[in-house]
Design an enzyme around this catalytic site. Structure first.
Site, PDB file in Angstrom:
ATOM      1  N   GLU A 108      10.723  58.440  26.767  1.00 13.03           N
ATOM      2  CA  GLU A 108      12.136  58.764  26.495  1.00 13.03           C
ATOM      3  C   GLU A 108      12.442  58.658  25.016  1.00 13.03           C
ATOM      4  O   GLU A 108      11.869  57.824  24.315  1.00 13.03           O
ATOM      5  CB  GLU A 108      13.041  57.770  27.258  1.00 13.03           C
ATOM      6  CG  GLU A 108      13.737  58.358  28.463  1.00 13.03           C
ATOM      7  CD  GLU A 108      14.851  59.355  28.138  1.00 13.03           C
ATOM      8  OE1 GLU A 108      14.785  60.046  27.095  1.00 13.03           O
ATOM      9  OE2 GLU A 108      15.792  59.453  28.929  1.00 13.03           O
ATOM     10  N   ASP A 109      13.375  59.482  24.568  1.00 11.50           N
ATOM     11  CA  ASP A 109      13.778  59.419  23.167  1.00 11.50           C
ATOM     12  C   ASP A 109      14.657  58.196  22.890  1.00 11.50           C
ATOM     13  O   ASP A 109      14.404  57.426  21.975  1.00 11.50           O
ATOM     14  CB  ASP A 109      14.528  60.700  22.767  1.00 11.50           C
ATOM     15  CG  ASP A 109      15.621  61.105  23.753  1.00 11.50           C
ATOM     16  OD1 ASP A 109      15.861  60.371  24.739  1.00 11.50           O
ATOM     17  OD2 ASP A 109      16.247  62.164  23.549  1.00 11.50           O
ATOM     18  N   ASP A 112      20.526  54.511  25.936  1.00 15.27           N
ATOM     19  CA  ASP A 112      21.858  54.140  25.447  1.00 15.27           C
ATOM     20  C   ASP A 112      22.557  53.343  26.553  1.00 15.27           C
ATOM     21  O   ASP A 112      22.346  52.139  26.689  1.00 15.27           O
ATOM     22  CB  ASP A 112      22.577  55.449  25.088  1.00 15.27           C
ATOM     23  CG  ASP A 112      23.932  55.248  24.449  1.00 15.27           C
ATOM     24  OD1 ASP A 112      24.222  54.131  24.022  1.00 15.27           O
ATOM     25  OD2 ASP A 112      24.706  56.218  24.373  1.00 15.27           O
ATOM     26  N   PHE A 161      25.648  56.971  16.424  1.00 14.88           N
ATOM     27  CA  PHE A 161      25.152  58.210  17.018  1.00 14.88           C
ATOM     28  C   PHE A 161      24.113  58.805  16.068  1.00 14.88           C
ATOM     29  O   PHE A 161      24.421  59.163  14.937  1.00 14.88           O
ATOM     30  CB  PHE A 161      26.280  59.202  17.279  1.00 14.88           C
ATOM     31  CG  PHE A 161      25.816  60.374  18.091  1.00 14.88           C
ATOM     32  CD1 PHE A 161      25.644  60.260  19.464  1.00 14.88           C
ATOM     33  CD2 PHE A 161      25.502  61.579  17.482  1.00 14.88           C
ATOM     34  CE1 PHE A 161      25.180  61.325  20.220  1.00 14.88           C
ATOM     35  CE2 PHE A 161      25.026  62.656  18.228  1.00 14.88           C
ATOM     36  CZ  PHE A 161      24.876  62.521  19.599  1.00 14.88           C
ATOM     37  N   ARG A 174      17.662  68.731  15.737  1.00 11.32           N
ATOM     38  CA  ARG A 174      16.447  68.237  16.406  1.00 11.32           C
ATOM     39  C   ARG A 174      15.225  68.316  15.495  1.00 11.32           C
ATOM     40  O   ARG A 174      14.271  67.578  15.663  1.00 11.32           O
ATOM     41  CB  ARG A 174      16.157  69.075  17.664  1.00 11.32           C
ATOM     42  CG  ARG A 174      17.188  68.934  18.779  1.00 11.32           C
ATOM     43  CD  ARG A 174      16.629  69.581  20.044  1.00 11.32           C
ATOM     44  NE  ARG A 174      17.646  69.823  21.067  1.00 11.32           N
ATOM     45  CZ  ARG A 174      18.049  68.928  21.955  1.00 11.32           C
ATOM     46  NH1 ARG A 174      17.555  67.710  21.933  1.00 11.32           N
ATOM     47  NH2 ARG A 174      18.954  69.238  22.860  1.00 11.32           N
TER      48      ARG A 174
HETATM   49  P1  5GP Z   1      22.044  57.108  28.500  1.00 11.39           P
HETATM   50  O1  5GP Z   1      22.051  57.679  29.881  1.00 11.39           O
HETATM   51  O2  5GP Z   1      21.040  55.998  28.304  1.00 11.39           O
HETATM   52  O3  5GP Z   1      23.411  56.721  28.029  1.00 11.39           O
HETATM   53  O4  5GP Z   1      21.687  58.288  27.522  1.00 11.39           O
HETATM   54  C1  5GP Z   1      20.459  58.833  27.429  1.00 11.39           C
HETATM   55  C2  5GP Z   1      20.542  60.183  26.752  1.00 11.39           C
HETATM   56  O5  5GP Z   1      21.744  60.326  25.984  1.00 11.39           O
HETATM   57  C3  5GP Z   1      19.415  60.341  25.758  1.00 11.39           C
HETATM   58  O6  5GP Z   1      18.261  60.860  26.349  1.00 11.39           O
HETATM   59  C4  5GP Z   1      20.037  61.286  24.738  1.00 11.39           C
HETATM   60  O7  5GP Z   1      19.892  62.609  25.161  1.00 11.39           O
HETATM   61  C5  5GP Z   1      21.510  60.935  24.760  1.00 11.39           C
HETATM   62  N1  5GP Z   1      21.884  59.996  23.673  1.00 11.39           N
HETATM   63  C6  5GP Z   1      22.215  58.693  23.775  1.00 11.39           C
HETATM   64  N2  5GP Z   1      22.471  58.154  22.572  1.00 11.39           N
HETATM   65  C7  5GP Z   1      22.304  59.152  21.681  1.00 11.39           C
HETATM   66  C8  5GP Z   1      22.413  59.214  20.244  1.00 11.39           C
HETATM   67  O8  5GP Z   1      22.701  58.269  19.512  1.00 11.39           O
HETATM   68  N3  5GP Z   1      22.154  60.441  19.695  1.00 11.39           N
HETATM   69  C9  5GP Z   1      21.818  61.538  20.431  1.00 11.39           C
HETATM   70  N4  5GP Z   1      21.583  62.662  19.772  1.00 11.39           N
HETATM   71  N5  5GP Z   1      21.703  61.507  21.765  1.00 11.39           N
HETATM   72  C10 5GP Z   1      21.945  60.322  22.384  1.00 11.39           C
END
Ligand code: 5GP
Length: 190
Positions: A108-109, A112, A161, A174
């Site tokens: 995973e990237d 959050d 962010f 990206r």
């Molecule tokens: P979660 O479900 O954990 O809140 O979010 C996961 C997804 O939200 C990540 O795979 C990504 O696509 C997006 N995301 C969460 N935080 C960030 C951020 O700081 N920047 C960006 N570009 N995408 C984020």
């Protein structure tokens, strides 16, 4: 999908560089070595979540020195022109092969709120892998809503962010080779 009404300026839209290209390269090498050690004598199936994890997946797989198979999923976690997680997860692209009996590592990237991974974990567990672990390049713990057991973490980052190295805003940024903080005025109403 987030829409950006102006053409982004890749140089001036970034406030701070949080993680440099060199730091990412060193960390990916470290993670690859760790995975190679932990799964020694076995093979590992990397399951990556498009599109943000694409550069990380491409670099990580080449830093792993044991046999690797890969598969790709795509899910949507954010709705609309926002930087907030909607909590809604929709599978846009499913696995193309079975993972039953395999040692699976989710690549995973960023984690959050954890809502996306929480959903994916349950979904993938239901497919009967031999083991299921998580490798996340970025961990943003400040906004976590559900506990996620991250087995391999690249960097723990503050509540900002970020874009670059696969991460987007409105599908742009990206291709930046580093991870930077997007200037707030670009996504927050004044
Ligand atoms: P979660 O479900 O954990 O809140 O979010 C996961 C997804 O939200 C990540 O795979 C990504 O696509 C997006 N995301 C969460 N935080 C960030 C951020 O700081 N920047 C960006 N570009 N995408 C984020």
């Amino acid at each position: 999908m987030t829409t950006v009404s102006r053409v982004p300026d890749l140089r001036t839209d970034i406030g701070d560089v949080l993680i440099t290209e060199e730091q990412i390269r060193a960390k990916v090498r470290e993670l690859g070595a760790q995975v190679s050690r932990d799964y020694e004598g076995r093979s590992v199936t990397l399951v990556s979540v498009l599109k943000g994890s694409l550069p990380f997946m491409a670099d990580l797989m080449r830093a792993i020195e044991i046999p690797v198979q890969i598969d790709l999923m795509e899910v949507s976690s954010y709705g609309g022109a926002t930087t907030e997680s909607s909590g809604l997860v929709r599978i846009l692209k499913d696995l193309s092969s079975t993972i039953a009996g395999k040692d699976v590592l989710i690549v995973e990237d960023i984690i959050d709120t954890g809502l996306t991974l929480n959903y994916l974990l349950r979904y993938l567990r239901g497919k009967g892998p031999n083991s299921l672990r998580i490798c996340a390049l970025l961990d943003k713990p400040a906004r976590r809503l559900v506990e996620i057991p991250i087995d391999y973490t690249g960097f723990v980052i503050p509540d900002e962010f970020v874009v670059g190295y696969g991460l987007d805003f409105g599908e742009f940024y990206r291709n930046l080779p580093f991870i930077g903080v997007l200037r707030r005025e670009l996504y927050e109403p004044r």
